[in-house]
Design a protein around this motif. Structure first.
Motif, PDB file in Angstrom:
ATOM      1  N   ILE A  46      -6.269  -2.251  -7.850  1.00  0.00           N
ATOM      2  CA  ILE A  46      -5.934  -1.784  -6.503  1.00  0.00           C
ATOM      3  C   ILE A  46      -6.299  -2.930  -5.551  1.00  0.00           C
ATOM      4  O   ILE A  46      -7.438  -3.410  -5.556  1.00  0.00           O
ATOM      5  CB  ILE A  46      -6.704  -0.487  -6.150  1.00  0.00           C
ATOM      6  CG1 ILE A  46      -6.288   0.624  -7.127  1.00  0.00           C
ATOM      7  CG2 ILE A  46      -6.452  -0.077  -4.693  1.00  0.00           C
ATOM      8  CD1 ILE A  46      -7.114   1.901  -7.025  1.00  0.00           C
ATOM      9  N   ASP A  48      -6.642  -4.960  -1.930  1.00  0.00           N
ATOM     10  CA  ASP A  48      -6.898  -4.836  -0.496  1.00  0.00           C
ATOM     11  C   ASP A  48      -6.145  -5.969   0.209  1.00  0.00           C
ATOM     12  O   ASP A  48      -6.461  -7.149   0.018  1.00  0.00           O
ATOM     13  CB  ASP A  48      -8.406  -4.942  -0.232  1.00  0.00           C
ATOM     14  CG  ASP A  48      -8.754  -4.735   1.241  1.00  0.00           C
ATOM     15  OD1 ASP A  48      -7.878  -4.980   2.111  1.00  0.00           O
ATOM     16  OD2 ASP A  48      -9.898  -4.344   1.522  1.00  0.00           O
ATOM     17  N   THR A 198     -11.846   9.038  -0.182  1.00  0.00           N
ATOM     18  CA  THR A 198     -10.545   8.359  -0.251  1.00  0.00           C
ATOM     19  C   THR A 198      -9.410   9.365  -0.383  1.00  0.00           C
ATOM     20  O   THR A 198      -9.564  10.381  -1.059  1.00  0.00           O
ATOM     21  CB  THR A 198     -10.524   7.434  -1.500  1.00  0.00           C
ATOM     22  OG1 THR A 198     -11.651   6.554  -1.457  1.00  0.00           O
ATOM     23  CG2 THR A 198      -9.246   6.617  -1.571  1.00  0.00           C
ATOM     24  N   LYS A 200      -5.451   9.388  -1.760  1.00  0.00           N
ATOM     25  CA  LYS A 200      -4.417   8.603  -2.439  1.00  0.00           C
ATOM     26  C   LYS A 200      -3.049   9.213  -2.150  1.00  0.00           C
ATOM     27  O   LYS A 200      -2.778  10.354  -2.544  1.00  0.00           O
ATOM     28  CB  LYS A 200      -4.671   8.559  -3.952  1.00  0.00           C
ATOM     29  CG  LYS A 200      -5.914   7.757  -4.307  1.00  0.00           C
ATOM     30  CD  LYS A 200      -5.991   7.469  -5.796  1.00  0.00           C
ATOM     31  CE  LYS A 200      -5.182   6.259  -6.172  1.00  0.00           C
ATOM     32  NZ  LYS A 200      -5.416   5.881  -7.611  1.00  0.00           N
ATOM     33  N   GLU A 231     -10.925   6.160   3.321  1.00  0.00           N
ATOM     34  CA  GLU A 231     -10.045   5.115   2.820  1.00  0.00           C
ATOM     35  C   GLU A 231      -8.720   5.753   2.431  1.00  0.00           C
ATOM     36  O   GLU A 231      -8.680   6.913   2.029  1.00  0.00           O
ATOM     37  CB  GLU A 231     -10.644   4.478   1.551  1.00  0.00           C
ATOM     38  CG  GLU A 231     -11.737   3.490   1.826  1.00  0.00           C
ATOM     39  CD  GLU A 231     -12.167   2.753   0.547  1.00  0.00           C
ATOM     40  OE1 GLU A 231     -11.774   3.156  -0.566  1.00  0.00           O
ATOM     41  OE2 GLU A 231     -12.907   1.773   0.695  1.00  0.00           O
ATOM     42  N   VAL A 233      -5.329   4.951  -0.037  1.00  0.00           N
ATOM     43  CA  VAL A 233      -4.703   4.099  -1.052  1.00  0.00           C
ATOM     44  C   VAL A 233      -3.277   4.600  -1.277  1.00  0.00           C
ATOM     45  O   VAL A 233      -3.059   5.803  -1.395  1.00  0.00           O
ATOM     46  CB  VAL A 233      -5.477   4.187  -2.392  1.00  0.00           C
ATOM     47  CG1 VAL A 233      -4.762   3.399  -3.488  1.00  0.00           C
ATOM     48  CG2 VAL A 233      -6.907   3.701  -2.229  1.00  0.00           C
ATOM     49  N   GLU A 235      -0.244   4.693  -3.920  1.00  0.00           N
ATOM     50  CA  GLU A 235      -0.011   4.439  -5.341  1.00  0.00           C
ATOM     51  C   GLU A 235       1.490   4.352  -5.623  1.00  0.00           C
ATOM     52  O   GLU A 235       2.320   4.836  -4.861  1.00  0.00           O
ATOM     53  CB  GLU A 235      -0.664   5.516  -6.213  1.00  0.00           C
ATOM     54  CG  GLU A 235      -0.082   6.893  -6.057  1.00  0.00           C
ATOM     55  CD  GLU A 235      -0.699   7.922  -7.004  1.00  0.00           C
ATOM     56  OE1 GLU A 235      -1.796   7.709  -7.521  1.00  0.00           O
ATOM     57  OE2 GLU A 235      -0.048   8.954  -7.218  1.00  0.00           O
ATOM     58  N   CYS A 251      -1.962   1.118   6.166  1.00  0.00           N
ATOM     59  CA  CYS A 251      -2.488   1.341   4.814  1.00  0.00           C
ATOM     60  C   CYS A 251      -2.564  -0.004   4.108  1.00  0.00           C
ATOM     61  O   CYS A 251      -1.547  -0.627   3.830  1.00  0.00           O
ATOM     62  CB  CYS A 251      -1.595   2.296   4.029  1.00  0.00           C
ATOM     63  SG  CYS A 251      -2.142   2.531   2.328  1.00  0.00           S
ATOM     64  N   LEU A 253      -4.635  -0.597   1.268  1.00  0.00           N
ATOM     65  CA  LEU A 253      -5.066  -0.527  -0.132  1.00  0.00           C
ATOM     66  C   LEU A 253      -3.862  -0.122  -0.984  1.00  0.00           C
ATOM     67  O   LEU A 253      -3.309   0.973  -0.811  1.00  0.00           O
ATOM     68  CB  LEU A 253      -6.219   0.466  -0.296  1.00  0.00           C
ATOM     69  CG  LEU A 253      -7.511   0.051   0.426  1.00  0.00           C
ATOM     70  CD1 LEU A 253      -8.528   1.183   0.410  1.00  0.00           C
ATOM     71  CD2 LEU A 253      -8.100  -1.200  -0.217  1.00  0.00           C
ATOM     72  N   GLN A 255      -1.734   0.088  -4.725  1.00  0.00           N
ATOM     73  CA  GLN A 255      -1.729   0.156  -6.195  1.00  0.00           C
ATOM     74  C   GLN A 255      -0.283   0.316  -6.645  1.00  0.00           C
ATOM     75  O   GLN A 255       0.428   1.171  -6.121  1.00  0.00           O
ATOM     76  CB  GLN A 255      -2.556   1.370  -6.643  1.00  0.00           C
ATOM     77  CG  GLN A 255      -2.555   1.614  -8.140  1.00  0.00           C
ATOM     78  CD  GLN A 255      -3.382   2.849  -8.525  1.00  0.00           C
ATOM     79  OE1 GLN A 255      -3.854   3.587  -7.655  1.00  0.00           O
ATOM     80  NE2 GLN A 255      -3.546   3.070  -9.810  1.00  0.00           N
TER      81      GLN A 255
END
Ligand code: C2E
Ligand code: CA
Ligand code: CA
Ligand code: CA
Length: 278
Positions: A46, A48, A198, A200, A231, A233, A235, A251, A253, A255
């Motif tokens: 992942i 940053d 977090t 996601k 946070e 993330v 995906e 955003c 972060l 993945q």
């Protein structure tokens, strides 16, 4: 017409017998695989965008099945959930991740974290907290290295229960992420009550960014995360345009296959040694 129906029923039940047989053998195979420590864990970085570095990695279980090749995780995870095998399976995944962390520890940035998926059955297991703390202690892994991922639906099912368990996890020092966020029905009020770190954003919304559909939901989730100090993330990021849309909305972060696919621990270490190029 009646006879045709009869044949169809007969045919269908033959198929069901085959399916039931396959399932039955698969169940035995999975039980053995867990017992023999044959399950593998791969790690997906992942990234940053601000720090231009890999800051976390999600652990994803793999089952190399001798006769049938790689079986998709959702398939054997649901089998494991239905049969109760998910309890030893998750334990074995946590043990594997901890063993890998112990090896990687000298090379890990101070705040690097490993994300581990837990299923709803694990969340309801009264032994979850003692198991996690025992496994971490035995491997000498600092709890701060671990973030558990639980889906929104699992967390929202019983808020009072979730509040208690999340409190215990937090007390232990591990973090918690809400996985597949946006697919359930959490409101701001509910989310506030839960001690999570977090959110996601589910892959389905990231996917829809390209045709403009997912934008409203993605913006709402990012706004929610920021207003709660969490946070966020994204995906399943596969394209540069998805990356741009996400980073323009705050955003950072990320993945997804755009940066990296899940990989063995040795490869993760190599990736950690390099600055991320973008
Ligand atoms: P998840 O937790 O939502 O994990 C993300 C899934 O998306 C992973 O699939 C990952 O390989 C895949 N993925 C990541 N980036 C991309 C991308 O850019 N494009 C596409 N198309 N896919 C991407 P995977 O490894 O097959 O796992 C599927 C699901 O199985 C996971 O979804 C999770 O729900 C479950 N799972 C996997 N490992 C574990 C585990 O150790 N324990 C439990 N309880 N569940 C697990
Ligand atoms: Ca996950
Ligand atoms: Ca997810
Ligand atoms: Ca998902």
């Amino acid at each position: 017409a009646k006879r045709v129906t009869g044949e169809q029923v007969a045919l269908f039940s033959e198929e069901m017998k085959v399916a039931a047989f396959l399932r039955f053998t698969l169940e035995g195979d999975l039980r053995r695989a867990i017992g023999d420590d044959a399950l593998r864990v791969v790690y997906q970085p992942i990234v940053d965008l601000h720090r231009r570095a890999v800051v976390k990695a999600e652990a994803l279980v793999r089952w190399p099945h001798l006769a049938r090749g790689a079986i998709p995780p959702p398939e054997f995870i649901s089998l494991a959930e239905e049969t109760g095998m998910i309890v030893p399976l998750s334990r074995s995944v946590i043990e594997r991740v901890c063993a890998d962390i112990a090896v990687m520890e000298p090379y890990l940035p101070a705040d690097f974290r490993f994300c581990i998926n837990l299923s709803g059955v694990n969340f309801m297991d009264t032994q979850l907290i003692p198991t996690v703390s025992a496994v971490l202690a035995a491997a000498g892994v600092p709890p701060g290295r671990i973030e558990f991922e639980l889906t929104e639906t699992v967390l929202m099912r019983d808020l009072d229960y979730a509040t208690v368990i999340l409190g215990q996890l937090r007390e232990m020092g591990v973090r918690v992420a809400v996985d597949d966020f946006g697919t359930g029905y959490s409101s701001l009020a509910y989310l506030r009550r839960l001690a999570v770190d977090t959110l996601k954003i589910d892959r389905s919304f990231v996917n829809e960014l390209d045709d403009g559909q997912g934008i409203a939901i993605v913006e709402a989730v990012i706004g929610l995360a920021h207003s709660l100090g969490l946070e966020v993330v994204a995906e399943g990021v596969e394209t540069p345009s998805q990356l741009c849309a996400l980073s323009a909305r705050g955003c950072h972060l990320i993945q997804g296959y755009l940066f990296a696919r899940p990989m063995p621990a040795e490869s993760l270490l190599e990736v950690l040694g390099r600055e991320v190029s973008m």
